[in-house]
Design a protein around this motif. Sequence first.
Motif, short mmCIF file in Angstrom:
data_model
loop_
_atom_site.label_atom_id
_atom_site.label_comp_id
_atom_site.label_asym_id
_atom_site.label_seq_id
_atom_site.Cartn_x
_atom_site.Cartn_y
_atom_site.Cartn_z
N VAL A 446 0.84 -1.20 0.00
CA VAL A 446 0.00 0.00 0.00
C VAL A 446 0.87 1.24 0.00
CG1 VAL A 446 -1.82 1.28 1.19
CG2 VAL A 446 -1.79 -1.23 1.29
N THR A 447 0.54 2.19 -0.87
CA THR A 447 1.23 3.48 -0.91
C THR A 447 0.21 4.60 -0.71
OG1 THR A 447 2.90 2.67 -2.47
CG2 THR A 447 2.61 5.06 -2.32
N VAL A 448 0.51 5.50 0.21
CA VAL A 448 -0.37 6.65 0.45
C VAL A 448 0.13 7.82 -0.38
CG1 VAL A 448 -1.27 8.27 2.15
CG2 VAL A 448 -0.91 5.87 2.78
N ILE A 449 -0.71 8.35 -1.24
CA ILE A 449 -0.42 9.59 -1.95
C ILE A 449 -1.03 10.70 -1.09
CG2 ILE A 449 -0.62 10.85 -4.11
CD1 ILE A 449 0.79 8.15 -4.38
N PRO A 450 -0.23 11.53 -0.44
CA PRO A 450 -0.75 12.45 0.58
C PRO A 450 -1.52 13.64 0.03
CG PRO A 450 1.59 12.81 0.29
CD PRO A 450 1.24 11.63 -0.58
N THR A 451 -2.60 13.37 -0.69
CA THR A 451 -3.43 14.44 -1.25
C THR A 451 -4.24 15.09 -0.14
OG1 THR A 451 -5.04 12.72 -1.82
CG2 THR A 451 -3.56 13.47 -3.55
N LYS A 452 -4.26 16.42 -0.13
CA LYS A 452 -4.92 17.15 0.94
C LYS A 452 -6.26 17.76 0.50
CE LYS A 452 -0.53 18.32 3.15
NZ LYS A 452 0.38 19.40 3.60
N THR A 453 -6.53 17.74 -0.80
CA THR A 453 -7.78 18.30 -1.30
C THR A 453 -8.32 17.41 -2.42
OG1 THR A 453 -6.70 19.64 -3.02
CG2 THR A 453 -6.99 20.66 -0.84
N LEU A 462 -5.27 11.48 -12.68
CA LEU A 462 -5.01 11.69 -14.10
C LEU A 462 -3.55 11.40 -14.46
CD1 LEU A 462 -7.08 14.95 -14.71
CD2 LEU A 462 -7.71 12.60 -15.29
N ALA A 463 -2.67 11.42 -13.47
CA ALA A 463 -1.26 11.13 -13.72
C ALA A 463 -0.95 9.64 -13.66
CB ALA A 463 -0.39 11.87 -12.70
N PHE A 464 -1.91 8.85 -13.21
CA PHE A 464 -1.69 7.41 -13.06
C PHE A 464 -1.63 6.73 -14.42
CE2 PHE A 464 -3.59 3.15 -12.88
CZ PHE A 464 -2.70 2.51 -12.02
N LYS A 465 -0.69 5.80 -14.57
CA LYS A 465 -0.54 5.04 -15.82
C LYS A 465 -0.48 3.55 -15.48
CE LYS A 465 1.85 8.61 -18.51
NZ LYS A 465 1.58 9.70 -17.55
N GLU A 466 -1.41 2.81 -16.04
CA GLU A 466 -1.55 1.39 -15.74
C GLU A 466 -0.30 0.59 -16.10
OE1 GLU A 466 -3.62 -1.83 -14.21
OE2 GLU A 466 -4.58 0.11 -14.47
N ASP A 467 0.41 1.01 -17.14
CA ASP A 467 1.53 0.22 -17.64
C ASP A 467 2.88 0.61 -17.03
OD1 ASP A 467 1.57 2.66 -18.84
OD2 ASP A 467 1.98 1.95 -20.87
N GLU A 468 2.87 1.44 -16.00
CA GLU A 468 4.12 1.85 -15.36
C GLU A 468 4.31 1.13 -14.03
OE1 GLU A 468 6.62 3.42 -16.31
OE2 GLU A 468 5.93 4.38 -18.16
N ALA A 475 5.47 8.42 -7.75
CA ALA A 475 6.20 9.69 -7.93
C ALA A 475 5.41 10.64 -8.80
CB ALA A 475 7.57 9.41 -8.54
N TRP A 476 4.84 10.14 -9.91
CA TRP A 476 4.07 11.01 -10.80
C TRP A 476 2.80 11.53 -10.14
CZ3 TRP A 476 4.78 7.23 -15.49
CH2 TRP A 476 5.99 7.52 -16.12
N MET A 477 2.14 10.67 -9.40
CA MET A 477 0.89 11.09 -8.76
C MET A 477 1.16 12.14 -7.69
SD MET A 477 -0.83 7.29 -8.52
CE MET A 477 -2.42 7.72 -7.82
N LYS A 478 2.22 11.95 -6.90
CA LYS A 478 2.56 12.95 -5.89
C LYS A 478 2.94 14.27 -6.53
CE LYS A 478 4.13 9.61 -2.42
NZ LYS A 478 5.29 9.04 -1.69
N ASN A 479 3.72 14.21 -7.60
CA ASN A 479 4.13 15.43 -8.29
C ASN A 479 2.93 16.16 -8.89
OD1 ASN A 479 6.33 17.17 -9.53
ND2 ASN A 479 5.30 16.44 -11.38
N ALA A 480 2.02 15.40 -9.50
CA ALA A 480 0.83 16.01 -10.11
C ALA A 480 -0.02 16.71 -9.05
CB ALA A 480 0.01 14.95 -10.83
#
Length: 588
Positions: A446-453, A462-468, A475-480
Amino acid sequence: MALLGAEMLQQNVDRVNALNVFPVPDGDTGTNMNLTIASGVRELRSKPSEQLGKATEAMSKGLLMGARGNSGVILSQLFRGFSKSLANLEEAGTTQLAAAFQQGVDMAYKAVVKPVEGTILTVAKEAAKHAVQHARRTNDVVELMREVHAKAHEALQRTPDLLPILKQVGVVDSGGQGLVFIYEGFVRSLTEGSHSQDAYPFQSEAAAPEEVAVAQPIVEPRRTSIPSATSAQSRLSTEGIEFLYDMEFFIKRNVSGNSAPFFDEYAFKKTLEKDGDSILVIVEDDIIKVHVHSRKPGDVFNLALPYGELTDMHILNMREQHRELLMQEGDAPSFAAVPEYALSGDISSAQLLAGTDSQQVVPPGQVHEWAPFGIIAVAMGEGITNIFLGNEVDIVLSGGQTMNPSTEDFLKAIESLPAEHIYLLPNNGNIILAAEQAAELSERNVTVIPTKTIPQGLSAILAFKEDESAERNAAWMKNAAEQVLSGQVTHAVRDTSIDGVDIREGDYIAIKEKGIIAASKELQQACQLLIASMMEQGGDLLTVLTGEDAEDADIGALSAWMEEMYPDVELELLEGGQPLYPYLFALE
C-alpha cells in the motif's frame, strides 16, 4: 479510568469542536477523538479483564482500529505506547504509569512525519515528562494522576505561545483540550466516592475569549444506506457466483485435553484465498470461527480438521439461493454488475461504499482476477464520487471534512480490493494519518499519496498510468498533486479574525490552500476574490466542482464573470454534489 476518561470527552465534544482554528463547518477534532476513544471502549467492554496489561491491550486495539482524523490517530498512538509499556502487568505503580505515559508520547511523535509543537503532542509530552519526574517522589497513583492532569492543563494554556495561529484566533489547541478532558476523567475515576475528589479543583477547560462560542453540535452526515441484499443480488448473474458454497463453522481446539497444532492464522487465510473469498477467521482463545465462500467445501474442511473438532457447520449453495431470488423478483440480468467478492462483509462495492447507484459492469470471468494496481479514494458528494470511479478509482470511501474514515475503514477497503499494489488518496489533510496508519498495519503493498484536497486527488488520478511501475506511478501522482492550486468557498460558523480577515458568522469565506484570503456576505464576491487571488500565480485551466447547494443562476454568473475577466483561461464545470462547500476550485 478509561471509561470515565471517554465519558468526560464525550460530555465536552462540542467544546473541543469549537476550538478548531478555522471557522468552517468542519470543527471535528472533538468528534474524531470521541469516535476513536469510543471504539476503544467498545473493544474493552467486549474483552473485559482484571489484568491491567490485557485491559489496556484491548483498549489500545479498539482505538487503533477506530482512529479518525489526525487527532484520533495521535490519540490511538498515545494509548498504543501506553499499552505496550504495561503489557503483562497485573497492576502498576507510579513509576510504571509514568513510563507508560512517556512511551505513549514516544510512539505518537514517531507516528507523525512532521510533529508540530503547540498541539496535542506538546500537551502529552509535557504531562508525561512531569509524570516521570514526579513519580520519583511519590508512590500515590492518585497524586501522580492529578499532577499529570494539572501539567497537561498548564501545557494546554501555553499552546498559543507555540503555535501562532492559535494566539491569533485566541484559542488553545483543540486536540490538547480533548486530551486534558480525558485526563480529568482518569483523575475522577481514581477519586470517585472519596473525600479527596471534592477537595481537588478540576481545571480542564482553557479560558477562551467570548467570541469563541461553543459550536452547535456537529451532526454526523448520515451514511447512505447500502442497498438491500435483494437489490444488489438482482444485478448479479447466477453463473457469476464463482465461489458458490457459503460456509460457516467453528473449530474447537484442545478438546478433551488433546493438544492441537499451532494455528497460523495468516497461512490459513492465504490457503483459503487460493480458491475462495469473503474470508473471515476469528481466533478467540481455543475457538476459531471460520467463514468462507468456496468452490470446494471438502477442501476447506480438510484444511481445518488438523486444528481441532469442527462444530456448527453450515453450507449454503448461493447459486440455488440466487435462482430462487430471481424467480421471486422476475429479474434475470445477463452478468454481474457488482463483483461478488464485494457483496459480503462490511464493504459492498465501490458504488455501494459511496452510496451511489452507478454500476460497474464486470464480466464474471474477471471478477476474481487480481489487477496489478488498485486505487482507494476518499470523497463526499455523488458527483465527485462518480468522477473518481470513472477515472481508475476502484473504491470510494465516503468522508471528508466532517466525517473522517477510520483506520479500520481503510483496512477493510484494502482487504476487499483484489490488487497487487494499492494506492490510497485521502484527499484531506486530516485523513492522511489514518491512511498512513492503515498502510502500516496492512500486510498488502500500500502506498499513500498524501493528497490534501479533492482537486489534488483528481490531478493525481489523471497522472496514473496502468503500464508503469508502482514506484514511478507514486512519484508522478505525488508530483501532479503538488502542481495543483486548490481553493474552496464555504460559510463561517462563528465570528473571528484570521490573517487580518474579519469574519462574521454566516459569511462566505474564500480559502486558498490552507489560508483564508477573503470573507463576504455575497457568494459571488467570495468566489471572485478567491479566483483573482489564485490567478495571480498564473494558470491555463480552472476546474470548478459545484456543491449540492450551488444554484444555477450563481453558476451562470460566475461563468460569465470568468469569460469577461480571464478569456484565455479554459473553464471546466463539473457537478460535484459535495456538502458544505458550494464551490471547489482547481487551477492548473
